[in-house]
Write an enzyme that holds these catalytic residues in place. Structure first.
Site, PDB file in Angstrom:
ATOM      1  N   SER A  44       0.808  -1.227   0.000  1.00  0.00           N
ATOM      2  CA  SER A  44       0.000   0.000   0.000  1.00  0.00           C
ATOM      3  C   SER A  44       0.838   1.273   0.000  1.00  0.00           C
ATOM      4  O   SER A  44       0.322   2.343  -0.299  1.00  0.00           O
ATOM      5  CB  SER A  44      -0.952   0.021   1.197  1.00  0.00           C
ATOM      6  OG  SER A  44      -0.246   0.211   2.408  1.00  0.00           O
ATOM      7  N   LYS A 141       0.753   4.513   6.836  1.00  0.00           N
ATOM      8  CA  LYS A 141       0.292   5.357   5.728  1.00  0.00           C
ATOM      9  C   LYS A 141       0.965   6.719   5.845  1.00  0.00           C
ATOM     10  O   LYS A 141       1.663   7.022   6.813  1.00  0.00           O
ATOM     11  CB  LYS A 141      -1.229   5.558   5.774  1.00  0.00           C
ATOM     12  CG  LYS A 141      -2.070   4.302   5.856  1.00  0.00           C
ATOM     13  CD  LYS A 141      -2.114   3.520   4.560  1.00  0.00           C
ATOM     14  CE  LYS A 141      -2.988   2.281   4.701  1.00  0.00           C
ATOM     15  NZ  LYS A 141      -2.927   1.423   3.503  1.00  0.00           N
TER      16      LYS A 141
END
Length: 374
Positions: A44, A141
């Site tokens: 990701s 993230k």
């Protein structure tokens, strides 16, 4: 006068036990107060962070959280190693408290946090992680927006407070590449591009790829490449399968590429809950994450301590996180905001990186060793 008795020497087993105990206590304190090691399990954040990057996360940057679930086997997370046995007991749960740090979470920081989930999410990922807050699954993230910011995505470009955010160097998006000839797969390796599919039509070759902006620029210079364009879902596309938070298509038709604007909750900020969109965005925050003991939604209203409310003031800060691999990241576009008490620490540097597909000589990604995370 009697001679002092000589101290009894420790046996080898006792010495071994004391050494192990000291090591466990020291490692636990370092892990809690200063640094903790993590491994990147998914793509990701590619190409900024790669699968099997081993990195250290600083707890001192934002301040270490004191344990909220103190009854836990040392150096474990959710389960005892190699078993399905829980490594903790929730018989004692302590309130959230964070020691002072020397900085705050900033826009652009790469942050490790406990995945909060989304109570309203209407699919197989629905609900929220039922583990105690400090034991919920770790995600990594990039922080796009901090508390009080207004975040939006327009044609895949992120805007913070109406200003375009600088894209990370390793950010990837999906593109379609048109070519006059079949492309050798070695070309993708040369430019560090992932092929997602291919086809032909009217004598042209089409390739679905996942690539960084710099890779796209390099590919555009090849004489057999006639066009490359991003796979952007239009803002008014009502057929898109990429539905997003807050899952209210009757109010907003947002998708992965065109999202918001949303205002990120900030401690002390008050919102009007008679506004339908505010109600949809913030009701899960109020009832699940904002430290309210008796909050619920019924009859289209939020109730606190049994009383309906028309406005609400937040008790803590929240953040908006996105993966640099924009089309292969489950992030705030799909499950909402990250509460401040879910923040674990700042990712600071990579100490090891292993390529699972590499051969004996290039199994280790040597260039990534001890590199700072940007």
């Amino acid at each position: 006068m009697a001679k002092d008795k000589e101290k009894k020497k420790k046996g080898p087993i006792r010495e071994w036990f004391d050494s192990v105990l000291f090591a466990v206590v020291a490692a636990t304190l370092i892990r809690w107060l200063f640094l903790e090691a993590y491994t990147i399990p998914t793509g990701s954040m590619e190409k900024s962070l790669l699968v099997n990057d081993f990195l250290f996360v600083s707890k001192v940057h934002y301040g270490s959280r004191t344990p909220m679930t103190p009854l836990q086997v040392p150096l474990t997370h959710q389960k005892i190693w190699f078993t399905e046995v829980p490594s903790y007991s929730d018989a004692i749960e302590l309130p959230y408290f964070r020691l002072p740090g020397f900085t705050d979470v900033k826009n652009g920081d790469v942050v490790v946090f406990n995945y909060p989930g989304c109570p309203e999410r209407p699919d197989q990922f629905g609900g929220f992680d039922k583990y105690p807050v400090d034991l919920r699954t770790n995600y990594i993230k990039r922080c796009i927006g901090i508390a009080g910011d207004q975040v939006s995505v327009k044609d895949a470009q992120v805007y913070v407070n109406d200003k375009a955010m600088e894209n990370p160097e390793g950010m990837q998006k999906w593109y379609t590449l048109e070519s006059t000839t079949s492309i050798n797969p070695n070309l993708w390796n040369k430019y560090d591009v992932s092929e997602r599919g291919q086809g032909t039509q009217d004598g042209k070759y089409y390739y679905a790829i996942n690539a960084t902006e710099s890779a796209v620029n390099n590919l555009q210079g090849l004489d057999f490449v006639t066009n490359i364009y991003p796979d952007i879902i239009a803002a008014d596309d009502s057929l898109t399968p990429y539905k997003t938070f807050p899952y209210r298509p009757d109010l907003v038709n947002w998708n992965r590429d065109n999202f918001g604007p949303v205002t990120i909750p900030k401690k002390g900020m008050t919102v009007d809950l008679t506004n339908e969109l505010n109600f949809a965005l913030y009701k899960g925050v109020i009832t699940t994450f904002d430290h309210n003991d008796n909050a619920e939604v019924k009859d289209g209203k939020v109730y606190l301590d049994g009383q309906p409310i028309t406005e609400y003031t937040f008790n803590q800060d929240y953040y908006f996180m996105m993966g640099d691999n924009r089309y292969e990241s489950d992030d705030s576009r799909f499950w909402g905001f990250v509460p401040e008490d879910h923040i674990v620490g700042k990712a600071v540097f990579i100490w090891m990186s292993i390529d699972a597909d590499g051969n004996l000589l290039n199994k280790i990604r040597w260039k990534r060793l001890f590199s700072l995370i940007k």
